[in-house]
Write an enzyme that holds these catalytic residues in place. Sequence first.
Site, PDB file in Angstrom:
ATOM      1  N   ASP A 153      -3.030 -18.142   2.040  1.00 47.66           N
ATOM      2  CA  ASP A 153      -4.167 -18.812   1.421  1.00 47.66           C
ATOM      3  C   ASP A 153      -4.738 -19.873   2.363  1.00 47.66           C
ATOM      4  O   ASP A 153      -5.962 -20.037   2.465  1.00 47.66           O
ATOM      5  CB  ASP A 153      -3.790 -19.416   0.064  1.00 47.66           C
ATOM      6  CG  ASP A 153      -2.411 -20.050   0.036  1.00 47.66           C
ATOM      7  OD1 ASP A 153      -1.693 -19.979   1.052  1.00 47.66           O
ATOM      8  OD2 ASP A 153      -2.044 -20.609  -1.011  1.00 47.66           O
TER       9      ASP A 153
ATOM     10  N   ASP B 173     -11.136  -8.488   7.432  1.00 45.82           N
ATOM     11  CA  ASP B 173     -12.509  -8.354   6.926  1.00 45.82           C
ATOM     12  C   ASP B 173     -13.193  -9.718   6.866  1.00 45.82           C
ATOM     13  O   ASP B 173     -14.388  -9.838   7.143  1.00 45.82           O
ATOM     14  CB  ASP B 173     -12.507  -7.702   5.540  1.00 45.82           C
ATOM     15  CG  ASP B 173     -12.386  -6.188   5.618  1.00 45.82           C
ATOM     16  OD1 ASP B 173     -12.374  -5.662   6.746  1.00 45.82           O
ATOM     17  OD2 ASP B 173     -12.301  -5.545   4.559  1.00 45.82           O
TER      18      ASP B 173
ATOM     19  N   ASP C 290      -5.415  -6.590   5.951  1.00 47.41           N
ATOM     20  CA  ASP C 290      -6.611  -5.901   5.471  1.00 47.41           C
ATOM     21  C   ASP C 290      -7.665  -6.919   5.040  1.00 47.41           C
ATOM     22  O   ASP C 290      -8.844  -6.827   5.405  1.00 47.41           O
ATOM     23  CB  ASP C 290      -6.216  -4.992   4.304  1.00 47.41           C
ATOM     24  CG  ASP C 290      -7.324  -4.039   3.887  1.00 47.41           C
ATOM     25  OD1 ASP C 290      -8.372  -3.995   4.566  1.00 47.41           O
ATOM     26  OD2 ASP C 290      -7.145  -3.344   2.877  1.00 47.41           O
TER      27      ASP C 290
ATOM     28  N   TYR D  91       0.818  -1.214   0.000  1.00 48.98           N
ATOM     29  CA  TYR D  91       0.000   0.000   0.000  1.00 48.98           C
ATOM     30  C   TYR D  91       0.850   1.261   0.000  1.00 48.98           C
ATOM     31  O   TYR D  91       0.380   2.338  -0.366  1.00 48.98           O
ATOM     32  CB  TYR D  91      -0.937   0.020   1.200  1.00 48.98           C
ATOM     33  CG  TYR D  91      -2.048  -1.014   1.154  1.00 48.98           C
ATOM     34  CD1 TYR D  91      -2.286  -1.781   0.023  1.00 48.98           C
ATOM     35  CD2 TYR D  91      -2.857  -1.231   2.260  1.00 48.98           C
ATOM     36  CE1 TYR D  91      -3.293  -2.720  -0.013  1.00 48.98           C
ATOM     37  CE2 TYR D  91      -3.877  -2.176   2.234  1.00 48.98           C
ATOM     38  CZ  TYR D  91      -4.081  -2.915   1.100  1.00 48.98           C
ATOM     39  OH  TYR D  91      -5.088  -3.855   1.076  1.00 48.98           O
TER      40      TYR D  91
ATOM     41  N   LYS E 246       3.426 -15.292   2.860  1.00 48.13           N
ATOM     42  CA  LYS E 246       3.415 -16.046   1.608  1.00 48.13           C
ATOM     43  C   LYS E 246       4.864 -16.383   1.263  1.00 48.13           C
ATOM     44  O   LYS E 246       5.377 -16.073   0.182  1.00 48.13           O
ATOM     45  CB  LYS E 246       2.736 -15.234   0.496  1.00 48.13           C
ATOM     46  CG  LYS E 246       2.452 -16.034  -0.773  1.00 48.13           C
ATOM     47  CD  LYS E 246       1.451 -17.154  -0.572  1.00 48.13           C
ATOM     48  CE  LYS E 246       1.144 -17.824  -1.916  1.00 48.13           C
ATOM     49  NZ  LYS E 246       0.322 -19.045  -1.744  1.00 48.13           N
TER      50      LYS E 246
END
Length: 355
Positions: A223, A251, A247, A142, A191
Amino acid sequence: MNYNIALLRGDGIGPEIVDSAVRVLEKVGEKFGHTFRFTPYLIGGCAIDACGEPLPKETVEGCLAADSVLLGAVGGPKWDTLPGNMRPEKALLGIRAAMGLFTNLRPAKLYPALASECPLRADIVANGFDLMIVRELTGGIYFGERGMREGKYGEEAYDTECYSRMEIERIGRVAFETARKRGKKLCSIDKANVLDTSRLWRKIMHELTEEYPDVTLSDMLVDNAAMQLVRNPAQFDVIVTSNMFGDILSDEASQITGSIGMLPSASLGETTRGLYEPIHGSAPDIAGKHLANPIATILSAAMMLLHSFGLAAEHDAIVNAVDAVLNAGLRTADLAHGAPALSTEEMTDAILERI
């Protein structure tokens, strides 16, 4: 004690839910002998309309001068066509960077009274769950280099992920300290089978275990973590992960609690001053209709009392009041499913009565 709080009401339902949290803080002040002074500032779409920019200088200065900051929500269709640097959401990244807030704490708890709201099978959540996601907030993709260019196949866009040792170490220590105060179990999500940033992340997290021998560290690929959150959320106590992964996963975690309108968050840095906000958006479709669930913002104010001001009893008073309201069967429209529902103000009144 006297505390100065900057209020960023923002857009949509932001003003309604922030005002509910202010009423709760004022009640806590009366009960425990504190004085809370509130100063409003503009942020997001309302700031664009009034000042021509999403994060005015006055807002930044006011937040830096305050003891802590309470934020509602920003954004809405009115501003969706603006260029990226002028979008309301840009203000969120800006204020976090200006305040040096590199940690985001997002608790995800399934309240027993809301067990029927969880979309997971009853046997999966029979014993509930209570986890904390520690998200790195000011690094990663970001905040990396980005742009547009001509590539082999024509126009292309690129975004760059970059993490330094310092950034990983400081969020790692926050996560280990958080786990130490809870169940002493930390899961680091990355990851590392693909990304070099994740390989560095994993290496440093393992190095930090020498400082925290009482905390058990595990690793999980992102994942798999997305799958495990819906397969068995109770396996997690504290999760630490990067900006983008946090993020997304937070959620996902919010949805298995039954309503995104229930979940608070805290953004923290090196000082006690933090930024506290619900994790949901501005919900412009219900703005001004008195339908918004104020609990996430009220619980965000409770987190402020605990993390910025060290007021544990005052924090507990709010949390216990919310528990009592839910146990009494009181619901706002997002949880009522057509049954009689309380308005934003009525839910706030019910919480105030139980403090």
